[in-house]
Design an enzyme around this catalytic site. Structure first.
Site, PDB file in Angstrom:
ATOM      1  N   HIS A   1      -6.896  -5.602   2.140  1.00 18.78           N
ATOM      2  CA  HIS A   1      -5.316  -5.187   2.744  1.00 18.78           C
ATOM      3  C   HIS A   1      -4.945  -6.210   3.776  1.00 18.78           C
ATOM      4  CE1 HIS A   1      -6.349  -0.823   2.346  1.00 18.78           C
ATOM      5  NE2 HIS A   1      -8.153  -1.501   2.194  1.00 18.78           N
TER       6      HIS A   1
ATOM      7  N   ASP B   1       0.950  -1.295   0.353  1.00 18.18           N
ATOM      8  CA  ASP B   1      -0.399  -0.381   0.132  1.00 18.18           C
ATOM      9  C   ASP B   1       0.975   0.989  -0.002  1.00 18.18           C
ATOM     10  OD1 ASP B   1      -3.213   0.499   1.020  1.00 18.18           O
ATOM     11  OD2 ASP B   1      -1.834   2.277   0.856  1.00 18.18           O
ATOM     12  N   ILE B   2       0.835   2.241  -0.819  1.00 12.55           N
ATOM     13  CA  ILE B   2       1.605   3.239  -0.870  1.00 12.55           C
ATOM     14  C   ILE B   2       1.025   4.131   0.528  1.00 12.55           C
ATOM     15  CG2 ILE B   2      -0.535   5.228  -1.813  1.00 12.55           C
ATOM     16  CD1 ILE B   2       1.763   6.017  -4.173  1.00 12.55           C
TER      17      ILE B   2
ATOM     18  N   GLU C   1     -12.249   3.533  -0.874  1.00 16.22           N
ATOM     19  CA  GLU C   1     -11.772   4.408  -2.115  1.00 16.22           C
ATOM     20  C   GLU C   1     -11.371   4.100  -3.515  1.00 16.22           C
ATOM     21  OE1 GLU C   1      -8.806   6.523   0.147  1.00 16.22           O
ATOM     22  OE2 GLU C   1     -10.060   6.809   1.820  1.00 16.22           O
TER      23      GLU C   1
ATOM     24  N   ASN D   1     -12.719  -2.953   2.599  1.00 14.95           N
ATOM     25  CA  ASN D   1     -13.616  -1.744   2.629  1.00 14.95           C
ATOM     26  C   ASN D   1     -14.275  -2.396   1.474  1.00 14.95           C
ATOM     27  OD1 ASN D   1     -13.195  -0.703   5.191  1.00 14.95           O
ATOM     28  ND2 ASN D   1     -11.209  -0.172   3.482  1.00 14.95           N
TER      29      ASN D   1
ATOM     30  N   HIS E   1     -10.490  -5.041  -3.355  1.00 15.40           N
ATOM     31  CA  HIS E   1      -8.916  -5.682  -3.228  1.00 15.40           C
ATOM     32  C   HIS E   1      -8.899  -6.250  -1.379  1.00 15.40           C
ATOM     33  CE1 HIS E   1     -10.323  -1.312  -2.420  1.00 15.40           C
ATOM     34  NE2 HIS E   1      -9.456  -0.535  -1.587  1.00 15.40           N
TER      35      HIS E   1
HETATM   36  P1  5GP Z   1     -10.102   1.731   0.137  1.00 18.11           P
HETATM   37  O1  5GP Z   1     -10.121   2.713   1.107  1.00 18.11           O
HETATM   38  O2  5GP Z   1     -10.404   1.811  -1.127  1.00 18.11           O
HETATM   39  O3  5GP Z   1      -9.921   0.455   0.809  1.00 18.11           O
HETATM   40  O4  5GP Z   1      -8.127   1.308   0.249  1.00 18.11           O
HETATM   41  C1  5GP Z   1      -7.528   1.938  -1.019  1.00 18.11           C
HETATM   42  C2  5GP Z   1      -5.697   1.582  -0.783  1.00 18.11           C
HETATM   43  O5  5GP Z   1      -5.219   1.872  -1.845  1.00 18.11           O
HETATM   44  C3  5GP Z   1      -5.803   2.651   0.560  1.00 18.11           C
HETATM   45  O6  5GP Z   1      -5.665   2.329   1.218  1.00 18.11           O
HETATM   46  C4  5GP Z   1      -4.686   3.982  -0.580  1.00 18.11           C
HETATM   47  O7  5GP Z   1      -3.608   3.648   0.253  1.00 18.11           O
HETATM   48  C5  5GP Z   1      -4.149   2.929  -1.551  1.00 18.11           C
HETATM   49  N1  5GP Z   1      -3.866   3.059  -2.496  1.00 18.11           N
HETATM   50  C6  5GP Z   1      -4.491   4.316  -3.347  1.00 18.11           C
HETATM   51  N2  5GP Z   1      -4.071   5.099  -4.411  1.00 18.11           N
HETATM   52  C7  5GP Z   1      -2.330   3.370  -4.336  1.00 18.11           C
HETATM   53  C8  5GP Z   1      -1.460   3.522  -5.310  1.00 18.11           C
HETATM   54  O8  5GP Z   1      -1.323   4.709  -6.225  1.00 18.11           O
HETATM   55  N3  5GP Z   1      -1.139   2.868  -4.905  1.00 18.11           N
HETATM   56  C9  5GP Z   1      -0.191   1.872  -3.758  1.00 18.11           C
HETATM   57  N4  5GP Z   1       0.432   0.820  -3.699  1.00 18.11           N
HETATM   58  N5  5GP Z   1      -1.778   2.032  -3.391  1.00 18.11           N
HETATM   59  C10 5GP Z   1      -2.528   3.103  -3.977  1.00 18.11           C
END
Ligand code: 5GP
Length: 121
Positions: free
Chosen positions: A107, A34-35, A100, A92, A105
């Site tokens: 985590h 994760d970034i 988001e 999520n 995905h």
């Molecule tokens: P969500 O809120 O959709 O469950 O999680 C999205 C995740 O994607 C977040 O933890 C965010 O840090 C990660 N993320 C968003 N953009 C990027 C990216 O460009 N590269 C990587 N490796 N992770 C990302």
């Protein structure tokens, strides 16, 4: 059910249009750091197929795709040595879930005691 948006960031990662720090790949899945890590180990495990969320995936994915993704989660955790100390997986879904990125995905968090499952507020 939401329709899949090919311009989402994980679709771009799968197409190789933007880089990721890959930790694992097989026929069904890709896993990368994760970034914005929320734990010492924070990995995202995604299917290669175009699925918005678990809602979409559970309704439409083949048995092979479902097995492939779940096996990938376990393979990643073992590869990182998280199977013995333990870890947490989380997905999520939608607005209330705080999703988001609209590509399914998991985590995978680990590397420390992770505390309560949900924020208590
Ligand atoms: P969500 O809120 O959709 O469950 O999680 C999205 C995740 O994607 C977040 O933890 C965010 O840090 C990660 N993320 C968003 N953009 C990027 C990216 O460009 N590269 C990587 N490796 N992770 C990302």
């Amino acid at each position: 059910m939401a329709t899949y948006d090919d311009t989402n960031i994980f679709a771009k990662i799968l197409r190789g249009e933007i880089p990721c720090k890959k930790v694992y790949e097989d026929d069904w899945s890709l896993a990368f750091h994760d970034i914005n890590p929320q734990a010492p180990q924070h990995i995202l495990v995604i299917p290669k197929g175009k699925y918005v969320s678990i809602d979409d995936f559970s309704a439409k994915a083949s048995a092979d795709e479902i097995a492939g993704l779940i096996r990938a989660v376990g393979n990643v955790a073992r590869q990182l040595g998280l199977d013995a100390p333990g870890y947490r997986i989380l997905a999520n879904i939608g607005l209330d879930g705080g999703q988001e990125v609209p590509h399914l995905h998991f985590h995978l968090f680990g590397g420390k005691k992770l505390g309560p499952m949900l924020r208590r507020d």
